[in-house]
Design a protein around this motif. Structure first.
Motif, PDB file in Angstrom:
ATOM      1  N   TRP A 188       0.735  -1.285   0.018  1.00 25.54           N
ATOM      2  CA  TRP A 188      -0.090   0.015  -0.155  1.00 25.54           C
ATOM      3  C   TRP A 188       0.836   1.187  -0.011  1.00 25.54           C
ATOM      4  O   TRP A 188       2.055   1.441   0.745  1.00 25.54           O
ATOM      5  CB  TRP A 188      -0.989   0.030   1.129  1.00 25.54           C
ATOM      6  N   LYS A 199      -8.438  -6.333   8.194  1.00 23.72           N
ATOM      7  CA  LYS A 199      -8.697  -4.650   7.972  1.00 23.72           C
ATOM      8  C   LYS A 199      -8.439  -3.902   8.910  1.00 23.72           C
ATOM      9  O   LYS A 199      -7.834  -2.658   9.130  1.00 23.72           O
ATOM     10  CB  LYS A 199     -10.002  -4.446   7.253  1.00 23.72           C
ATOM     11  N   LYS A 245      -5.459  -1.337   9.660  1.00 23.64           N
ATOM     12  CA  LYS A 245      -5.678   0.290  10.280  1.00 23.64           C
ATOM     13  C   LYS A 245      -4.616   0.778  11.245  1.00 23.64           C
ATOM     14  O   LYS A 245      -4.188   1.790  11.301  1.00 23.64           O
ATOM     15  CB  LYS A 245      -7.226   0.492  10.720  1.00 23.64           C
ATOM     16  N   THR A 279      -1.408   1.459   8.993  1.00 21.41           N
ATOM     17  CA  THR A 279      -1.517   2.501   7.906  1.00 21.41           C
ATOM     18  C   THR A 279      -2.359   3.653   8.249  1.00 21.41           C
ATOM     19  O   THR A 279      -2.430   4.716   7.485  1.00 21.41           O
ATOM     20  CB  THR A 279      -2.368   1.741   6.664  1.00 21.41           C
ATOM     21  N   VAL A 305      -5.558   3.720   7.492  1.00 18.42           N
ATOM     22  CA  VAL A 305      -6.927   3.725   6.732  1.00 18.42           C
ATOM     23  C   VAL A 305      -7.969   3.000   7.294  1.00 18.42           C
ATOM     24  O   VAL A 305      -7.743   1.795   7.595  1.00 18.42           O
ATOM     25  CB  VAL A 305      -6.276   2.916   5.372  1.00 18.42           C
ATOM     26  N   GLN A 319     -10.944   0.600   2.910  1.00 15.70           N
ATOM     27  CA  GLN A 319      -9.791  -0.575   2.303  1.00 15.70           C
ATOM     28  C   GLN A 319     -10.513  -1.273   1.255  1.00 15.70           C
ATOM     29  O   GLN A 319     -11.709  -1.727   1.591  1.00 15.70           O
ATOM     30  CB  GLN A 319      -9.592  -1.281   3.404  1.00 15.70           C
ATOM     31  N   LYS A 320      -9.712  -1.530   0.034  1.00 14.80           N
ATOM     32  CA  LYS A 320     -10.429  -2.315  -0.782  1.00 14.80           C
ATOM     33  C   LYS A 320      -8.943  -3.318  -0.960  1.00 14.80           C
ATOM     34  O   LYS A 320      -7.776  -2.918  -1.249  1.00 14.80           O
ATOM     35  CB  LYS A 320     -10.560  -1.880  -2.147  1.00 14.80           C
ATOM     36  N   LEU A 321      -9.207  -4.623  -0.568  1.00 15.27           N
ATOM     37  CA  LEU A 321      -8.035  -5.330  -0.704  1.00 15.27           C
ATOM     38  C   LEU A 321      -8.058  -6.478  -2.190  1.00 15.27           C
ATOM     39  O   LEU A 321      -8.942  -7.191  -2.260  1.00 15.27           O
ATOM     40  CB  LEU A 321      -7.974  -6.458   0.635  1.00 15.27           C
ATOM     41  N   MET A 334      -3.572  -3.032  -1.206  1.00 18.47           N
ATOM     42  CA  MET A 334      -4.475  -2.600  -0.600  1.00 18.47           C
ATOM     43  C   MET A 334      -4.715  -1.147  -1.345  1.00 18.47           C
ATOM     44  O   MET A 334      -3.719  -0.540  -1.511  1.00 18.47           O
ATOM     45  CB  MET A 334      -4.280  -2.613   0.906  1.00 18.47           C
ATOM     46  N   GLY A 339      -6.831   2.525  -0.563  1.00 16.86           N
ATOM     47  CA  GLY A 339      -7.651   3.147   0.407  1.00 16.86           C
ATOM     48  C   GLY A 339      -6.981   4.503   0.964  1.00 16.86           C
ATOM     49  O   GLY A 339      -5.671   4.574   0.756  1.00 16.86           O
ATOM     50  N   CYS A 358      -2.611   7.365  -2.657  1.00 11.97           N
ATOM     51  CA  CYS A 358      -3.625   6.587  -1.957  1.00 11.97           C
ATOM     52  C   CYS A 358      -5.075   7.032  -2.467  1.00 11.97           C
ATOM     53  O   CYS A 358      -5.189   7.927  -2.913  1.00 11.97           O
ATOM     54  CB  CYS A 358      -3.753   6.782  -0.573  1.00 11.97           C
ATOM     55  N   GLU A 366      -9.448   5.013  -2.974  1.00 12.76           N
ATOM     56  CA  GLU A 366     -10.267   3.883  -2.442  1.00 12.76           C
ATOM     57  C   GLU A 366     -10.423   2.862  -3.641  1.00 12.76           C
ATOM     58  O   GLU A 366     -10.752   1.801  -3.673  1.00 12.76           O
ATOM     59  CB  GLU A 366     -11.506   4.338  -2.248  1.00 12.76           C
TER      60      GLU A 366
END
Length: 297
Positions: free
Chosen positions: A9, A29, A33, A36, A38, A43-45, A74, A76, A154, A156
Motif C-alpha cells: 500500500w 482490515k 488500520k 496504515t 486507513v 480499504q479495498k484488498l 490494498m 484506500g 492513495c 479507494e
C-alpha cells in the motif's frame, strides 16, 4: 495456526504476522488500520477472493487458501489525507527524475552484448497471447506505473488512480494499433492493476499481450552504470511478421526505458495524484507510424 501476509500500500510493504486462519477479513482490515491509518470501510484488498468473488468481511482467512507470505494489494485513503489529495497542487508538485539519453544511445543501442541479451529474451521469454495480433495493425506499447496508473498515491478505487480518459484513448488507438502492456514489475501485479482499471475486460478494445520485468534487459551506460531497459527488439524478434521499428511506438514516463530504441519511444508526463490534474487528449503524428495517434498531454 499463524498466517503471515504481506500487504502492499502506498509504495510500501507491511508484514502481518499476528493473524491466524480463524481470523476474518475484517480482522485483517482492522489490523491494517493500525499500520496504515486507513479505516476498514475505506480499504479495498485486491487478491482476496472466494469462488472468484471478492471476500466479504466475515470470511475467515483460512477459507481463502492463502499461502504463507502471500502478497496482496490494498487501496484506500486516510481520512486526514482526503482534503490534501483533493486540494490544489503546490507550484513544484511535478518533479521529473530522469536523464537525457541522447548522448548514450550510440554507445548502448548497437553494443553486441546487449543485442545478445535481446536474442536470449526472444528465445527464452514466454509470451501469453491474450488476443491474436491483427494483420496490418501497428503496435502501441504502454508502460503502467505513472503512465496509466499512479501506483503510489492513495485512493479507494483504481479508477481514482487511472489516467483520465484512459479508456477513450485506448478505444481510439485500437482502431489502428494492437496494444501491448509492458511494466517493470511482476506479472501478478500487472494483471491485478489491469483488471482493477478495467483495461483487461473492456469491450471496446483488446490487449494483445502483456510483458513484465523478466522481458527487460540490463545494460551498462558510461554515465549511469547498470540500468534496466525495455528493448522493443524482444517484441520484434518474437512477432517479426507483424511488428518492427517501422510501425511501433512505446509510451513511458521514464525515458531510459527506450534507450535501446529511442526513435520508437515517446516520454509522457509522469502521472502522480491524478485527482489534482486534468489531462486532455489531442492528436499527434507518430514519427515512425503513418496513422495519427491520439496521445495525452
Amino acid at each position: 495456526m499463524a498466517l503471515p501476509i504481506i500487504v502492499k500500500w502506498g509504495g510500501q510493504e507491511y508484514s502481518v504476522t499476528t493473524l491466524s486462519e480463524d481470523d476474518t477479513v475484517l480482522d485483517l482490515k482492522q489490523f491494517l488500520k493500525t499500520l496504515t491509518g486507513v479505516l476498514p470501510e475505506r480499504q479495498k484488498l485486491l487478491g482476496l477472493k472466494v469462488k472468484g468473488k471478492p471476500a466479504e468481511n466475515d470470511v475467515k482467512l483460512g477459507a481463502l487458501k492463502l499461502k504463507p507470505n502471500t502478497k496482496i494489494m490494498m487501496m484506500g485513503t486516510r481520512e486526514e489525507s482526503l482534503e490534501d489529495v483533493l486540494g490544489p497542487p503546490p507550484d513544484n508538485d511535478d518533479v521529473v527524475n530522469d536523464f537525457d539519453i541522447e548522448d548514450e544511445v550510440v554507445e548502448v543501442e548497437n553494443r553486441e552484448e546487449n543485442l545478445l541479451k535481446i536474442s536470449r529474451r526472444v528465445k527464452e521469454y514466454k509470451v501469453e497471447i491474450l488476443n491474436p495480433p491483427r494483420e496490418g495493425k501497428k503496435l502501441l506499447v504502454l508502460d503502467v506505473d505513472y503512465t496509466l496508473f499512479d501506483h503510489r498515491s492513495c485512493a479507494e478505487t483504481g479508477v481514482e488512480l487511472m489516467r483520465p480518459y484512459l479508456h477513450e484513448f485506448l478505444t481510439s488507438a485500437y482502431e489502428d494499433y494492437d496494444i501491448v502492456i509492458w511494466s517493470a514489475t511482476n506479472m501478478k501485479w500487472i494483471e491485478a492493476k489491469m483488471k482493477e482499471l478495467g483495461v483487461s475486460t473492456n469491450a471496446n478494445y483488446k490487449i494483445t499481450f502483456m510483458l513484465d520485468s523478466a522481458a527487460m534487459i540490463t545494460v551498462h551506460t558510461p554515465r549511469r552504470g547498470l540500468i534496466d531497459v525495455k528493448p522493443l527488439g524482444v517484441i520484434w524478434g518474437k512477432f517479426s511478421e507483424f511488428y518492427s521499428k517501422k510501425n511501433t511506438i512505446m509510451f513511458d514516463d521514464i525515458g531510459r526505458n527506450f534507450l535501446m530504441n529511442p526513435q520508437n519511444g515517446l516520454k509522457l508526463q509522469s502521472l502522480r495524484k491524478p485527482l489534482r490534474r486534468l489531462f486532455l487528449i489531442s492528436s499527434s503524428h507518430c514519427c515512425c507510424c503513418e496513422a495519427a495517434l491520439p496521445v495525452w498531454k
